[in-house]
Scaffold this motif. Structure first.
Motif, PDB file in Angstrom:
ATOM      1  N   LEU A  17      -3.218   0.523  -4.257  1.00 28.46           N
ATOM      2  CA  LEU A  17      -2.280   0.329  -5.355  1.00 28.46           C
ATOM      3  C   LEU A  17      -3.021   0.022  -6.656  1.00 28.46           C
ATOM      4  O   LEU A  17      -2.641   0.504  -7.740  1.00 28.46           O
ATOM      5  CB  LEU A  17      -1.300  -0.805  -5.021  1.00 28.46           C
ATOM      6  CG  LEU A  17      -0.346  -0.507  -3.855  1.00 28.46           C
ATOM      7  CD1 LEU A  17       0.406  -1.765  -3.455  1.00 28.46           C
ATOM      8  CD2 LEU A  17       0.641   0.601  -4.234  1.00 28.46           C
ATOM      9  N   GLU A  18      -4.081  -0.775  -6.566  1.00 29.85           N
ATOM     10  CA  GLU A  18      -4.882  -1.072  -7.755  1.00 29.85           C
ATOM     11  C   GLU A  18      -5.578   0.180  -8.275  1.00 29.85           C
ATOM     12  O   GLU A  18      -5.893   0.265  -9.471  1.00 29.85           O
ATOM     13  CB  GLU A  18      -5.919  -2.153  -7.424  1.00 29.85           C
ATOM     14  CG  GLU A  18      -5.318  -3.526  -7.172  1.00 29.85           C
ATOM     15  CD  GLU A  18      -6.337  -4.533  -6.660  1.00 29.85           C
ATOM     16  OE1 GLU A  18      -7.479  -4.109  -6.366  1.00 29.85           O
ATOM     17  OE2 GLU A  18      -5.986  -5.722  -6.539  1.00 29.85           O
ATOM     18  N   SER A  19      -5.797   1.169  -7.396  1.00 29.98           N
ATOM     19  CA  SER A  19      -6.485   2.404  -7.773  1.00 29.98           C
ATOM     20  C   SER A  19      -5.521   3.513  -8.173  1.00 29.98           C
ATOM     21  O   SER A  19      -5.945   4.655  -8.360  1.00 29.98           O
ATOM     22  CB  SER A  19      -7.376   2.876  -6.627  1.00 29.98           C
ATOM     23  OG  SER A  19      -8.368   1.905  -6.315  1.00 29.98           O
ATOM     24  N   GLY A  20      -4.240   3.197  -8.265  1.00 31.23           N
ATOM     25  CA  GLY A  20      -3.291   4.163  -8.791  1.00 31.23           C
ATOM     26  C   GLY A  20      -2.272   4.724  -7.832  1.00 31.23           C
ATOM     27  O   GLY A  20      -1.419   5.518  -8.241  1.00 31.23           O
ATOM     28  N   ALA A  21      -2.323   4.360  -6.549  1.00 28.72           N
ATOM     29  CA  ALA A  21      -1.278   4.811  -5.627  1.00 28.72           C
ATOM     30  C   ALA A  21       0.046   4.173  -6.029  1.00 28.72           C
ATOM     31  O   ALA A  21       0.089   3.030  -6.487  1.00 28.72           O
ATOM     32  CB  ALA A  21      -1.633   4.440  -4.191  1.00 28.72           C
TER      33      ALA A  21
END
Length: 259
Positions: free
Chosen positions: A53-57
């Motif tokens: 999630l932190e990486s854009g998911a």
């Protein structure tokens, strides 16, 4: 404390790297669903979900309701898709936890509608279409009719329509292309009926890497996110770093005479 001198180490930075490489490949207009079923393929579902999630998911996916509930207990409030079938007996739990449910028959949709109506909320449904994997999903010829029936139910919303490739990792993508044609036909039929399909998704890791025409609104990353190629039969043209390594301490080394 380890009970045995053998352990696995998980490199979270490798998962970040893999997601970045995939993002570079698919471009900014396509969402990413991070598949964290089976405790994140053994890497730790919570830790993988957090970095994804932190990486854009924008969404997580699991196999069964209990996996999704465990993520909710860990504080994850993002959309979570349960890819296994939404059983009527699980409808209340799915609705209470605000999970995205996989549906391929009207009975499951009705159970979710009833549970959501009783709780004063709306249940998000993803219609699964079997374009050739032959695991779960409705037949393509029935998909539009079922989507229309779902759309008429109270307290539910068609949040997505999806399918799954059977052989996108094979050297020959002929059958995957056949599945893609069937999926596009379903989407065209929905459009002709004025039905909003929500998020359109079919690409697994293999199709994400090698079939840009299958990206649609979102791709589902499983094995590639953890740094493994979808198959060993070909070059995948994307730099992936395995996130898991296995270690052990040698108990003893002996030099033995021949024989």
């Amino acid at each position: 404390m380890n009970e045995r001198p053998t352990w696995a180490e998980i490199d979270i930075e490798a998962i970040e790297h893999n997601l970045a490489r995939i993002r570079d490949r698919i471009g900014p207009g396509v969402g990413i669903c991070a598949v964290v079923k089976a405790d994140g393929y053994g890497h730790g579902a919570g830790a993988v979900a957090r970095v994804a999630l932190e990486s854009g998911a924008s969404m997580l996916a699991v196999a069964i309701v209990n996996e999704a509930l465990d993520l909710r207990r860990q504080g994850f409030v993002c959309p979570i898709l349960v890819m296994g079938p939404a059983e009527p007996c699980d409808a209340a739990r799915i609705v209470e936890a605000g999970l995205d449910a996989t549906v391929y028959d009207i009975n499951a949709a009705r159970a979710l509608s009833l549970a959501a109506s009783e709780s004063g909320t709306t249940s998000r449904i993803h219609l699964k279409v079997d374009t050739g994997m032959h695991r779960i999903g409705c037949e393509p010829a029935r998909a539009a009719e079922l989507a229309a029936a779902i759309s008429r139910l109270p307290a539910v919303r068609l949040a997505g329509v999806y399918s799954h490739f059977a052989t996108a990792d094979a050297d020959d993508t002929g059958f995957a292309q056949e599945q893609l044609v069937r999926f596009r036909a379903v989407l065209a039929e929905l459009q002709a009926m004025g039905i909003d399909p929500g998020i359109r998704h079919i690409a697994n890791s293999a199709a994400t890497i090698r079939m840009p025409e299958a990206h649609f609104d979102m791709v589902r990353l499983g094995i590639a996110m953890y740094g493994l190629a979808p198959s060993a039969s070909r070059a995948w043209e994307v730099e992936l770093k395995p996130a898991m390594s296995l270690w052990t301490r040698i108990s003893m080394v002996k030099d033995l005479a021949e024989g």
